[in-house]
Write a protein that holds these residues in place. Structure first.
Motif, PDB file in Angstrom:
ATOM      1  N   LYS A  76       4.624  40.828  -1.602  1.00  0.00           N
ATOM      2  CA  LYS A  76       5.119  40.771  -0.086  1.00  0.00           C
ATOM      3  C   LYS A  76       6.512  41.888  -0.838  1.00  0.00           C
ATOM      4  O   LYS A  76       7.548  42.248   0.288  1.00  0.00           O
ATOM      5  CB  LYS A  76       5.358  39.913  -0.018  1.00  0.00           C
ATOM      6  N   ASP A  77       7.262  41.447  -2.097  1.00  0.00           N
ATOM      7  CA  ASP A  77       8.256  42.048  -1.881  1.00  0.00           C
ATOM      8  C   ASP A  77       8.531  43.586  -2.866  1.00  0.00           C
ATOM      9  O   ASP A  77       9.359  44.030  -3.207  1.00  0.00           O
ATOM     10  CB  ASP A  77       9.505  40.813  -2.910  1.00  0.00           C
ATOM     11  N   ASN A  78       6.745  43.648  -3.001  1.00  0.00           N
ATOM     12  CA  ASN A  78       7.028  45.178  -3.142  1.00  0.00           C
ATOM     13  C   ASN A  78       6.665  44.956  -4.810  1.00  0.00           C
ATOM     14  O   ASN A  78       6.887  46.367  -5.590  1.00  0.00           O
ATOM     15  CB  ASN A  78       7.451  46.277  -3.455  1.00  0.00           C
ATOM     16  N   THR A  79       7.042  44.096  -5.874  1.00  0.00           N
ATOM     17  CA  THR A  79       6.413  43.918  -7.422  1.00  0.00           C
ATOM     18  C   THR A  79       4.881  44.530  -7.023  1.00  0.00           C
ATOM     19  O   THR A  79       3.977  44.226  -6.380  1.00  0.00           O
ATOM     20  CB  THR A  79       6.604  42.452  -7.213  1.00  0.00           C
ATOM     21  N   VAL A  80       4.663  45.543  -8.161  1.00  0.00           N
ATOM     22  CA  VAL A  80       3.170  45.730  -8.424  1.00  0.00           C
ATOM     23  C   VAL A  80       2.611  45.202 -10.352  1.00  0.00           C
ATOM     24  O   VAL A  80       3.656  45.120 -10.743  1.00  0.00           O
ATOM     25  CB  VAL A  80       3.185  47.161  -8.837  1.00  0.00           C
ATOM     26  N   MET A  81       1.855  44.445  -9.829  1.00  0.00           N
ATOM     27  CA  MET A  81       0.930  44.371 -11.249  1.00  0.00           C
ATOM     28  C   MET A  81      -0.750  44.868 -11.423  1.00  0.00           C
ATOM     29  O   MET A  81      -1.140  44.362  -9.940  1.00  0.00           O
ATOM     30  CB  MET A  81       1.010  42.634 -10.983  1.00  0.00           C
ATOM     31  N   SER A  82      -0.777  45.208 -12.302  1.00  0.00           N
ATOM     32  CA  SER A  82      -2.147  46.059 -12.403  1.00  0.00           C
ATOM     33  C   SER A  82      -2.493  44.879 -13.548  1.00  0.00           C
ATOM     34  O   SER A  82      -1.624  44.545 -14.327  1.00  0.00           O
ATOM     35  CB  SER A  82      -2.167  47.299 -12.903  1.00  0.00           C
ATOM     36  N   PHE A  83      -4.072  44.499 -13.646  1.00  0.00           N
ATOM     37  CA  PHE A  83      -4.829  44.511 -14.534  1.00  0.00           C
ATOM     38  C   PHE A  83      -5.335  45.268 -15.443  1.00  0.00           C
ATOM     39  O   PHE A  83      -6.868  45.567 -15.140  1.00  0.00           O
ATOM     40  CB  PHE A  83      -5.455  43.358 -13.970  1.00  0.00           C
ATOM     41  N   GLY A  84      -5.957  44.826 -16.956  1.00  0.00           N
ATOM     42  CA  GLY A  84      -6.849  45.895 -17.461  1.00  0.00           C
ATOM     43  C   GLY A  84      -8.349  44.547 -17.886  1.00  0.00           C
ATOM     44  O   GLY A  84      -8.127  43.931 -16.960  1.00  0.00           O
ATOM     45  N   PRO A  85      -8.888  45.148 -18.384  1.00  0.00           N
ATOM     46  CA  PRO A  85     -10.146  44.232 -18.726  1.00  0.00           C
ATOM     47  C   PRO A  85     -10.044  42.981 -19.222  1.00  0.00           C
ATOM     48  O   PRO A  85      -8.972  42.933 -19.571  1.00  0.00           O
ATOM     49  CB  PRO A  85     -11.158  45.514 -19.300  1.00  0.00           C
ATOM     50  N   ASP A  86     -11.091  42.028 -18.979  1.00  0.00           N
ATOM     51  CA  ASP A  86     -11.060  40.573 -19.535  1.00  0.00           C
ATOM     52  C   ASP A  86      -9.367  39.956 -19.289  1.00  0.00           C
ATOM     53  O   ASP A  86      -8.998  39.815 -20.372  1.00  0.00           O
ATOM     54  CB  ASP A  86     -10.984  40.583 -21.070  1.00  0.00           C
ATOM     55  N   THR A  87      -8.702  39.920 -18.219  1.00  0.00           N
ATOM     56  CA  THR A  87      -7.622  39.492 -18.097  1.00  0.00           C
ATOM     57  C   THR A  87      -7.628  38.367 -17.427  1.00  0.00           C
ATOM     58  O   THR A  87      -8.375  38.061 -15.565  1.00  0.00           O
ATOM     59  CB  THR A  87      -6.636  40.719 -16.918  1.00  0.00           C
ATOM     60  N   GLU A  88      -6.568  37.348 -16.717  1.00  0.00           N
ATOM     61  CA  GLU A  88      -6.433  35.836 -16.339  1.00  0.00           C
ATOM     62  C   GLU A  88      -4.938  35.839 -16.097  1.00  0.00           C
ATOM     63  O   GLU A  88      -4.689  36.046 -17.147  1.00  0.00           O
ATOM     64  CB  GLU A  88      -7.350  35.370 -16.950  1.00  0.00           C
ATOM     65  N   LEU A 103      14.346  33.027  -3.435  1.00  0.00           N
ATOM     66  CA  LEU A 103      13.666  33.770  -3.808  1.00  0.00           C
ATOM     67  C   LEU A 103      13.205  33.229  -5.847  1.00  0.00           C
ATOM     68  O   LEU A 103      14.328  33.226  -6.174  1.00  0.00           O
ATOM     69  CB  LEU A 103      14.471  35.136  -4.426  1.00  0.00           C
ATOM     70  N   LYS A 104      12.077  33.173  -5.421  1.00  0.00           N
ATOM     71  CA  LYS A 104      11.604  33.041  -6.687  1.00  0.00           C
ATOM     72  C   LYS A 104      10.019  33.858  -7.153  1.00  0.00           C
ATOM     73  O   LYS A 104       9.041  34.188  -6.545  1.00  0.00           O
ATOM     74  CB  LYS A 104      11.282  31.944  -7.287  1.00  0.00           C
ATOM     75  N   LEU A 105       9.455  34.465  -8.717  1.00  0.00           N
ATOM     76  CA  LEU A 105       7.922  34.943  -8.723  1.00  0.00           C
ATOM     77  C   LEU A 105       8.143  34.140 -10.074  1.00  0.00           C
ATOM     78  O   LEU A 105       8.487  33.902 -11.434  1.00  0.00           O
ATOM     79  CB  LEU A 105       8.187  36.053  -8.921  1.00  0.00           C
ATOM     80  N   ALA A 106       6.934  32.841 -10.641  1.00  0.00           N
ATOM     81  CA  ALA A 106       6.888  32.853 -11.434  1.00  0.00           C
ATOM     82  C   ALA A 106       5.428  32.672 -11.845  1.00  0.00           C
ATOM     83  O   ALA A 106       4.290  32.374 -11.191  1.00  0.00           O
ATOM     84  CB  ALA A 106       6.808  31.016 -11.902  1.00  0.00           C
ATOM     85  N   ALA A 107       4.862  33.325 -12.817  1.00  0.00           N
ATOM     86  CA  ALA A 107       3.635  34.028 -12.828  1.00  0.00           C
ATOM     87  C   ALA A 107       3.365  33.207 -14.235  1.00  0.00           C
ATOM     88  O   ALA A 107       4.048  33.531 -15.440  1.00  0.00           O
ATOM     89  CB  ALA A 107       2.755  36.068 -12.831  1.00  0.00           C
ATOM     90  N   ARG A 108       1.297  33.376 -14.638  1.00  0.00           N
ATOM     91  CA  ARG A 108       1.532  32.942 -16.153  1.00  0.00           C
ATOM     92  C   ARG A 108       0.000  34.108 -16.681  1.00  0.00           C
ATOM     93  O   ARG A 108      -0.737  34.202 -15.736  1.00  0.00           O
ATOM     94  CB  ARG A 108       0.697  31.431 -16.450  1.00  0.00           C
ATOM     95  N   ILE A 109       0.160  34.468 -17.500  1.00  0.00           N
ATOM     96  CA  ILE A 109      -1.020  35.708 -18.179  1.00  0.00           C
ATOM     97  C   ILE A 109      -1.922  34.549 -18.570  1.00  0.00           C
ATOM     98  O   ILE A 109      -0.963  34.343 -20.033  1.00  0.00           O
ATOM     99  CB  ILE A 109      -0.849  36.897 -18.229  1.00  0.00           C
ATOM    100  N   VAL A 110      -2.971  34.712 -18.550  1.00  0.00           N
ATOM    101  CA  VAL A 110      -3.481  33.427 -20.526  1.00  0.00           C
ATOM    102  C   VAL A 110      -4.447  34.022 -21.903  1.00  0.00           C
ATOM    103  O   VAL A 110      -4.389  34.192 -22.393  1.00  0.00           O
ATOM    104  CB  VAL A 110      -5.056  32.633 -19.368  1.00  0.00           C
ATOM    105  N   LYS A 111      -4.829  35.561 -20.500  1.00  0.00           N
ATOM    106  CA  LYS A 111      -5.763  36.920 -21.762  1.00  0.00           C
ATOM    107  C   LYS A 111      -5.229  37.726 -21.142  1.00  0.00           C
ATOM    108  O   LYS A 111      -5.309  37.845 -19.789  1.00  0.00           O
ATOM    109  CB  LYS A 111      -6.839  35.956 -21.891  1.00  0.00           C
ATOM    110  N   GLY A 112      -5.909  38.689 -21.695  1.00  0.00           N
ATOM    111  CA  GLY A 112      -5.418  40.268 -20.832  1.00  0.00           C
ATOM    112  C   GLY A 112      -4.848  41.222 -20.938  1.00  0.00           C
ATOM    113  O   GLY A 112      -3.738  40.478 -21.933  1.00  0.00           O
ATOM    114  N   THR A 113      -4.230  41.742 -20.385  1.00  0.00           N
ATOM    115  CA  THR A 113      -3.344  42.922 -20.304  1.00  0.00           C
ATOM    116  C   THR A 113      -3.124  42.914 -18.881  1.00  0.00           C
ATOM    117  O   THR A 113      -3.815  42.688 -18.226  1.00  0.00           O
ATOM    118  CB  THR A 113      -3.660  44.124 -20.379  1.00  0.00           C
ATOM    119  N   LEU A 114      -1.521  42.921 -18.716  1.00  0.00           N
ATOM    120  CA  LEU A 114      -0.394  43.029 -17.513  1.00  0.00           C
ATOM    121  C   LEU A 114       0.506  44.359 -17.429  1.00  0.00           C
ATOM    122  O   LEU A 114       1.471  43.804 -18.617  1.00  0.00           O
ATOM    123  CB  LEU A 114      -0.021  41.738 -17.050  1.00  0.00           C
TER     124      LEU A 114
END
Length: 151
Positions: A76-88, A103-114
């Motif tokens: 909603k705040d126009n943050t853009v995220m792109s994920f490659g293959p085998d990503t979580e 305001l707050k954004l917390a995300a977690r990448i377990v594997k892959g590309t962001l």
């Protein structure tokens, strides 16, 4: 006395609309899938759906791509995220109320590309954005970065 078919249809539509609204009532939509290729899924409340443009994202949603998948989302705040293959990646916390300075954004990448491009939250309050990885936390202080997490 049976209801005429038109009334049955209207009643069914109203009931399904109420059911859909109650599913999203606890968590407002925080963004949407913009691009999806190959195997890509959005899981919310342990319900997985095929990701396609327009699929809503909620706080707590997990985004997953398969070996041939890629995904692009906009929050909603126009943050853009792109994920490659085998990503979580999961959206663990999201709060966007700029008029109240909440305001707050917390995300977690377990594997892959962001690939991450900052939105309004990072511009107004950079310390409110964090991306967790298995080995550390990325504090967003710039406008874009890429991260790769290997198994």
């Amino acid at each position: 006395m049976p209801l005429p078919s038109c009334r049955v249809l209207i009643l069914a539509l109203l009931l399904s609309s109420c059911a859909f609204r109650s599913w999203g009532a606890d968590s407002d939509v925080v963004g949407y899938v913009k691009i999806a290729h190959g195997k890509a899924f959005v899981s919310t409340r342990q319900i997985a759906v095929d990701a396609q443009p327009g699929t809503p994202l909620y706080q707590g949603s997990t985004l997953t791509t398969g070996s041939d998948g890629s995904l692009g989302v906009t929050l909603k705040d126009n943050t853009v995220m792109s994920f490659g293959p085998d990503t979580e990646v999961s959206i663990d916390d999201y709060l966007y109320k700029p008029a109240q300075d909440r305001l707050k954004l917390a995300a977690r990448i377990v594997k892959g590309t962001l690939h991450y491009i900052s939105g309004v939250i990072a511009k107004l309050k950079p310390e409110a954005v964090s991306i967790n990885t298995p080995t550390g936390i990325i504090g967003v202080r710039g406008t874009r970065f890429a991260v790769k997490v290997e198994d």
